[in-house]
Design a protein around this motif. Structure first.
Motif, short mmCIF file in Angstrom:
data_model
loop_
_atom_site.label_atom_id
_atom_site.label_comp_id
_atom_site.label_asym_id
_atom_site.label_seq_id
_atom_site.Cartn_x
_atom_site.Cartn_y
_atom_site.Cartn_z
N PRO A 35 -10.56 3.88 -3.76
CA PRO A 35 -9.22 4.41 -3.52
C PRO A 35 -8.29 3.28 -3.08
N ILE A 36 -7.04 3.40 -3.45
CA ILE A 36 -6.00 2.45 -3.02
C ILE A 36 -4.85 3.27 -2.46
N ASP A 37 -4.54 3.04 -1.20
CA ASP A 37 -3.40 3.72 -0.60
C ASP A 37 -2.92 2.91 0.59
N GLY A 38 -1.97 3.40 1.28
CA GLY A 38 -1.42 2.70 2.43
C GLY A 38 -0.07 2.10 2.11
N ASP A 48 6.77 5.20 -2.79
CA ASP A 48 6.56 5.72 -1.44
C ASP A 48 5.35 6.66 -1.43
N ASP A 49 4.63 6.68 -0.33
CA ASP A 49 3.48 7.58 -0.15
C ASP A 49 2.50 7.52 -1.31
N MET A 50 2.20 6.31 -1.76
CA MET A 50 1.32 6.12 -2.90
C MET A 50 -0.15 6.29 -2.52
N ALA A 55 -10.44 1.90 -11.06
CA ALA A 55 -11.76 1.50 -11.57
C ALA A 55 -11.55 0.20 -12.31
N MET A 56 -12.29 -0.83 -11.93
CA MET A 56 -12.19 -2.12 -12.60
C MET A 56 -13.31 -2.20 -13.63
N MET A 57 -12.91 -2.37 -14.88
CA MET A 57 -13.86 -2.48 -15.99
C MET A 57 -13.88 -3.93 -16.44
N ARG A 58 -15.08 -4.44 -16.75
CA ARG A 58 -15.18 -5.83 -17.19
C ARG A 58 -15.96 -5.93 -18.48
N ILE A 59 -15.70 -7.00 -19.21
CA ILE A 59 -16.44 -7.28 -20.42
C ILE A 59 -17.68 -8.08 -20.01
N PRO A 60 -18.89 -7.62 -20.34
CA PRO A 60 -20.09 -8.34 -19.93
C PRO A 60 -20.12 -9.76 -20.51
N ASP A 61 -20.43 -10.72 -19.68
CA ASP A 61 -20.61 -12.12 -20.08
C ASP A 61 -19.38 -12.72 -20.76
N SER A 73 -0.71 10.43 -5.85
CA SER A 73 0.62 10.65 -5.29
C SER A 73 1.39 9.33 -5.38
N PRO A 74 2.60 9.32 -5.88
CA PRO A 74 3.20 10.40 -6.64
C PRO A 74 2.49 10.57 -7.98
#
Length: 146
Positions: A35-38, A48-50, A55-61, A73-74
């Motif tokens: 989660p990311i908030d604050g 405001d009030d985010m 999810a961080m997706m990566r390409i293997p190798d 929110s919003p």
């Protein structure tokens, strides 16, 4: 002054689980989810009030990451038209080089992937296509022929 690297491309989605499943089927790996908030986060993105989850997706190798973001929110804004054509201004698509374009399409179709146009040959160099995935994300696929 030089750029050191491109860290990631951010894509806003309405169903984070579906987007993770789609990009996992493409061949990416989930690097992390949180989660990311604050107030600090809201100041970075100008909301405001985010509250969100990423999810961080990566390409293997290989270098290259996608940051999938679900805003709680919003609420995310759905653009008009909701299925934008190829000549719409702004971020258009993310392109991936793949070994076998038809096999990749077969893996992605169960996750809602639909061709935007058709698989097309560019000279004798590439097979190319655009497809639409979860949340209307447009993904390009390129298979090198030579």
């Amino acid at each position: 002054m030089t750029i050191q690297r491109m860290d990631n491309v951010g894509i806003v989605v309405d169903d984070l689980d579906a987007a993770i499943a789609f990009f996992t089927a493409l061949g990416m790996e989930l690097e992390g989810r949180m989660p990311i908030d604050g107030s600090w986060a809201g100041r970075v993105v100008g909301l405001d009030d985010m509250r969100s989850e990423i999810a961080m997706m990566r390409i293997p190798d290989a270098p290259g990451k996608l940051e999938l973001v679900r805003y709680h929110s919003p609420t995310a804004i759905i653009p008009e038209p909701s299925v934008a054509p190829a000549n719409t201004l702004g971020l258009h698509r993310v392109m991936f080089a793949v070994d076998d374009i038809e096999e990749t399409l077969a893996r992605l179709r169960p996750h809602g992937a639909e061709l935007v146009g058709e698989v097309t040959r560019f000279e004798d160099v590439f097979l190319l296509c655009y497809l639409r995935g979860p949340s209307g994300i447009v993904v390009g696929l390129a298979e090198q022929l030579t």
